[in-house]
Scaffold this motif. Structure first.
Motif, short mmCIF file in Angstrom:
data_model
loop_
_atom_site.label_atom_id
_atom_site.label_comp_id
_atom_site.label_asym_id
_atom_site.label_seq_id
_atom_site.Cartn_x
_atom_site.Cartn_y
_atom_site.Cartn_z
N ILE A 216 -24.49 -5.90 13.86
CA ILE A 216 -23.97 -4.52 13.10
C ILE A 216 -22.74 -4.55 12.31
O ILE A 216 -22.58 -3.84 11.29
N SER A 217 -21.89 -5.52 12.75
CA SER A 217 -20.65 -5.72 11.67
C SER A 217 -21.17 -6.16 10.40
O SER A 217 -20.31 -5.86 9.47
N ALA A 218 -21.98 -7.18 10.47
CA ALA A 218 -22.45 -7.41 9.07
C ALA A 218 -23.02 -6.13 8.18
O ALA A 218 -22.65 -6.11 7.04
N LEU A 219 -23.78 -5.51 8.87
CA LEU A 219 -24.03 -4.30 8.12
C LEU A 219 -23.03 -3.38 7.76
O LEU A 219 -23.05 -2.42 6.67
N SER A 220 -21.88 -3.06 8.72
CA SER A 220 -20.95 -2.44 8.37
C SER A 220 -20.13 -3.15 7.15
O SER A 220 -19.86 -2.12 6.45
N ALA A 221 -19.99 -4.33 6.90
CA ALA A 221 -19.23 -4.94 5.93
C ALA A 221 -20.09 -4.25 4.76
O ALA A 221 -19.60 -4.13 3.30
N ALA A 222 -21.56 -4.42 4.73
CA ALA A 222 -22.17 -4.27 3.50
C ALA A 222 -22.24 -2.78 3.39
O ALA A 222 -21.99 -2.22 1.98
N CYS A 223 -22.27 -1.85 4.13
CA CYS A 223 -21.83 -0.31 3.95
C CYS A 223 -20.63 -0.07 3.16
O CYS A 223 -20.42 1.00 2.24
N ARG A 224 -19.58 -0.80 3.34
CA ARG A 224 -18.06 -0.71 2.68
C ARG A 224 -18.39 -0.71 1.09
O ARG A 224 -17.79 -0.02 0.52
N GLN A 225 -19.54 -1.63 0.91
CA GLN A 225 -19.66 -1.81 -0.67
C GLN A 225 -20.76 -0.74 -1.19
O GLN A 225 -20.95 -0.65 -2.43
N ASN A 226 -21.17 0.17 -0.21
CA ASN A 226 -22.16 1.31 -0.67
C ASN A 226 -21.51 2.78 -0.40
O ASN A 226 -21.84 3.23 0.60
N ARG A 227 -20.52 2.78 -1.39
CA ARG A 227 -19.88 4.33 -1.18
C ARG A 227 -20.50 5.57 -1.32
O ARG A 227 -20.10 6.63 -0.98
N ARG A 228 -21.75 5.31 -1.87
CA ARG A 228 -22.65 6.67 -1.91
C ARG A 228 -23.29 6.84 -0.76
O ARG A 228 -24.22 8.00 -0.44
N LEU A 229 -23.43 6.02 0.45
CA LEU A 229 -24.13 6.21 1.38
C LEU A 229 -23.98 7.51 2.17
O LEU A 229 -22.78 7.88 2.63
N ALA A 230 -25.20 8.22 2.40
CA ALA A 230 -24.88 9.39 3.02
C ALA A 230 -25.61 9.51 4.25
O ALA A 230 -25.27 10.31 5.23
N ARG A 231 -26.54 8.53 4.54
CA ARG A 231 -27.34 8.78 5.85
C ARG A 231 -27.40 7.24 6.38
O ARG A 231 -27.89 6.35 5.85
N LEU A 232 -27.08 7.19 7.75
CA LEU A 232 -26.95 5.83 8.49
C LEU A 232 -27.59 6.12 9.72
O LEU A 232 -27.26 6.81 10.61
N ASN A 233 -28.66 5.49 10.13
CA ASN A 233 -29.40 5.44 11.32
C ASN A 233 -29.64 4.07 11.82
O ASN A 233 -30.49 3.25 11.39
N LEU A 234 -29.07 3.78 13.01
CA LEU A 234 -29.17 2.40 13.76
C LEU A 234 -29.36 2.85 15.16
O LEU A 234 -29.11 2.15 16.04
N ASN A 235 -30.06 3.97 15.41
CA ASN A 235 -30.63 4.30 16.83
C ASN A 235 -31.35 3.14 17.66
O ASN A 235 -32.07 2.44 17.20
#
Length: 565
Positions: A216-235
Motif C-alpha cells: 500500500i505504501s508503494a502504491l501511495s508513493a506512485a499515486c503522488r506522481q499521478n496528480r490526475r487520479l480521481a478514483r482509487l479502489n483498494l477494497n
C-alpha cells in the motif's frame, strides 16, 4: 449483435465526429474450437470496413478459432478497442497463452493502436502474461489508455511479469484495473514502480489482492506522481493504520480525487483518523467514500464525517458515504451523521436497518491498533508453489538451473529404481525389451496424482534422452509416450499438471522444485517428442502449448525448432 458500452467507446475514439462501428459478439456463449466455428466472427470482421471495436466477451475460444480471428484482424489497423473478457471459460490454461499470442500477433501485423484492452475474468495466471508480453510491449499498446485485467489469477509472478512488460516503454494509462489477482506486496510494488513513472492515471483499482501496508505504501508513493487520479479502489486489502498514513501523506498531491473505496481494509480507528485529518487539511472534494467494515470506533467515524462535510458544498457534492459495519454509536450519533451526510449516508448493511455494529471496545479510539495485524511479513515477497506457473527462463544456460521433483517415486534398489536414479544405457538394458511395461508397473503404485505424473514424465524423458544411442531406447521411448498420456488422463484435473511438468522437463519453463537437476539429454528428448507429437493419442491442447513455448525458445534452444510448425 448485443449492446455495447457506448460511453467507453466514445471516450476511446479520438475523432469525435467519426461514426462508431465495430463487431460485438458479447454474451453469445459460443464455443469456438475450430476455424470453422469462428467463421461467423471472421465474416463479421471482414465485413466491417471500419472496425473500431471488437467485443468477444462471454464466448470461449480455442487456439484454432483464435488464429482464424487473428488472421481477419490483420486487415484492420483502425482497431481501437479490444474487449476480450470472459473469453476462455472451460478451456485448459495450456490453451490460453497461444490463443492470446495469436490474437496479439494479428493486431501487431495490422499495425493497430489500441486505446482499450480488457482481458478480465480470464483465469490465465502468470503463464498467460507470457502470451500477452509481446502484445503489451508492441506498438499496438503504445497509446493504450485503459487496461483491465480483473480476476486473472496473476499472482506475484504474474504481477512482476506484467510490470516488466509495461515498463518496456513509456506509458500513458488513464485506467488500470487489476482486482482479485493475488498480487500481494511484491506484485503491487512492482506495478507501483511502473505507475510512478507514468503520471497519467485517473483510475486505479486493485481490490482483493492480499496487499499489506508495504505494498500500500508503494502504491501511495506512485499515486503522488499521478496528480490526475480521481478514483482509487483498494477494497479488501489490509491497508491498516500504516497504509492509511501513507495514503494520507499522498493526499496533498491528489486534489482531483473524487472516489475512494477502502471497504474491508482493517483501517480501525487510527487509520480512519489519519485519513480524516488529511481530508480536512487538504480540502479533498470527495464525492464517494466507502470505509465500511473497518472496525472503526464511533469517535473516528464522526471525525471522518466532520472532515468530508466541512466545506459548504458537501450536501450537493457527496453522492455516497458508506460507514456500515463500524461502531457508529447510539441513535443520537447516527442521527447526527445522517443530518450531516444527507442522502449520501449508508450507515447500515440492510436497507431500512439500523443495526448496531460494535468493535472490540465501546470506547472511542480504543480499538486495538496492533501493528502486527497489518505487518504480515510472512505473507510478503516470495513466489510460492501456489503460483499457477513460473515464467520463462530467458538465460542461455537455462538447463543448468532447472530441476524436477521426484519425491513421488520410491527409488528402491530394483532394476527400475536404479535406472530412474541413474538413466544409463546399461541400466535400461537390464529392464529387457519390454522396459516400458516394467517401468509402467513400477510407477503405478504412486498414489498422489501430481507425483505420479511427475514420475512418468521423468521416466519417459530419461529413456528419450538415450534414444539416439540405442534402438531399444528409441523403441521404449515411443511406447512410453502414449502410456504417459494415458496415465495422466486417468487423474482428475491433470491436464495442466501434465503440461507444466512436460514444459519443465524440456527446459521451456522453470520448475518449482529446485532440489534436483535434469538428468537427461534435451536434444534427443526434443527429437523423440517430435516423432510422436502429431500422433492421434496426443492431446491437442498439450501439442499446441508445447509448440507455442518451443517457438518462443527456438533462438536459445536450437533443437526446439523440431517441435515448431
Amino acid at each position: 449483435m448485443s449492446t455495447f458500452d457506448l460511453n467507453s467507446i466514445n471516450s476511446a475514439l479520438s475523432d469525435s465526429g467519426r461514426p462508431i462501428s465495430g463487431v460485438d459478439f458479447s454474451g453469445k456463449s459460443l464455443k469456438l474450437n475450430s476455424a470453422d466455428d469462428a467463421q461467423p466472427i471472421v465474416d463479421a470482421i471482414n465485413g466491417c470496413a471500419d472496425l473500431q471495436y471488437l467485443t468477444l466477451t462471454g464466448n470461449t475460444l480455442g487456439v484454432s478459432a483464435a488464429e482464424a480471428i487473428a488472421k481477419a484482424l490483420e486487415h484492420h489497423p483502425e482497431l481501437k478497442i479490444a474487449r476480450f473478457s470472459d473469453m476462455f471459460t472451460g478451456r485448459m490454461k495450456t490453451e490460453i497463452p497461444p490463443a492470446l499470442a495469436a490474437l496479439g500477433d494479428g493486431m501487431i501485423k495490422a499495425g493497430a493502436r489500441l486505446s482499450v484492452l480488457d482481458l478480465s475474468d480470464n483465469a490465465f495466471g502468470p503463464i498467460g502474461v507470457e502470451g500477452l508480453a509481446k502484445l503489451l510491449q508492441s506498438d499496438v499498446c503504445s497509446e493504450l489508455e485503459e487496461l483491465r485485467l480483473n480476476n486473472n489469477g496473476l499472482g506475484i509472478t504474474g504481477g512482476r511479469l506484467l510490470a516488466k512488460a509495461l515498463a518496456a516503454r513509456p506509458r500513458k494509462l488513464k485506467i488500470f484495473i487489476a482486482g482479485r489477482n493475488r498480487l500481494e506486496n511484491d506484485g503491487a510494488t512492482a506495478l507501483a514502480n511502473v505507475f510512478k513513472n507514468m503520471g497519467t492515471l485517473e483510475e486505479l483499482a486493485m481490490p482483493q489482492n492480499g496487499i499489506y501496508h508495504v505494498g500500500i505504501s508503494a502504491l501511495s508513493a506512485a499515486c503522488r506522481q499521478n496528480r490526475r487520479l480521481a478514483r482509487l479502489n483498494l477494497n479488501d486489502n489490509t491497508v491498516g493504520a500504516k497504509g492509511a498514513q501513507a495514503i494520507a501523506e499522498a493526499l496533498p498531491n491528489l486534489k482531483n480525487l473524487k472516489s475512494i473505496n477502502f471497504g474491508d481494509c482493517l483501517l480501525k480507528s487510527k487509520g480512519a483518523s489519519a485519513l480524516a485529518k488529511a481530508f480536512k487539511e487538504n480540502s479533498i472534494l470527495l464525492e464517494s467514500l466507502d470505509l465500511s467494515h473497518n472496525e472503526i470506533g464511533r469517535q473516528a467515524c464522526m471525525e471522518v464525517v466532520d472532515a468530508i462535510t466541512a466545506l459548504p458544498d458537501s450536501s450537493e457534492r457527496l453522492s455516497r458515504v458508506v460507514l456500515a459495519g463500524n461502531s457508529l454509536g447510539d441513535a443520537g450519533n447516527k442521527k447526527t451523521m445522517r443530518d450531516k451526510l444527507g442522502a449520501s449516508a449508508e450507515l447500515s448493511d440492510g436497507e431500512g436497518s439500523d443495526d448496531e455494529y460494535v468493535t472490540d471496545s465501546e470506547e472511542d479510539g480504543s480499538n486495538s491498533e496492533d501493528d502486527d495485524d497489518d505487518d504480515q511479513a510472512g505473507r510478503e515477497s516470495e513466489d510460492s508453489a501456489t503460483e499457477d506457473a513460473q515464467h520463462l527462463d530467458t538465460s542461455a544456460d537455462f538447463a543448468k538451473n532447472i530441476t524436477l521433483n521426484t519425491s513421488g517415486v520410491e527409488e528402491v534398489e530394483t532394476d527400475v529404481g536404479r535406472f530412474l536414479s541413474q538413466p544409463t544405457l546399461d541400466n535400461l538394458d537390464r529392464l529387457g525389451p519390454n522396459a516400458h511395461d516394467v517401468i509402467d508397473a513400477h510407477l503405478q503404485s504412486i498414489k498422489d496424482p501430481a507425483s505420479l505424473i511427475q514420475a512418468y514424465v521423468e521416466a519417459t524423458f530419461s529413456v528419450a534422452g538415450l534414444s539416439e544411442q540405442s534402438p531399444l531406447a528409441s523403441d521404449v521411448a515411443n511406447k512410453l509416450f502414449p502410456i504417459l498420456v494415458q496415465r495422466a488422463g486417468e487423474q482428475h484435473a491433470a491436464a495442466w499438471i501434465l503440461a507444466n511438468t512436460v514444459l519443465s522437463a524440456l527446459g521451456l519453463i522453470k520448475s518449482e522444485d529446485k532440489t534436483r537437476r535434469i538428468r537427461w539429454a534435451l536434444g534427443p528428448c526434443y527429437n523423440s517428442l517430435s516423432r510422436v507429437i502429431d500422433a492421434p493419442y496426443f492431446p491437442n491442447a498439450l501439442r499446441d502449448t508445447i509448440r507455442f513455448f518451443a517457438s518462443s525458445k527456438k533462438n536459445t534452444i536450437p533443437f526446439a525448432e523440431c517441435l515448431c510448425r
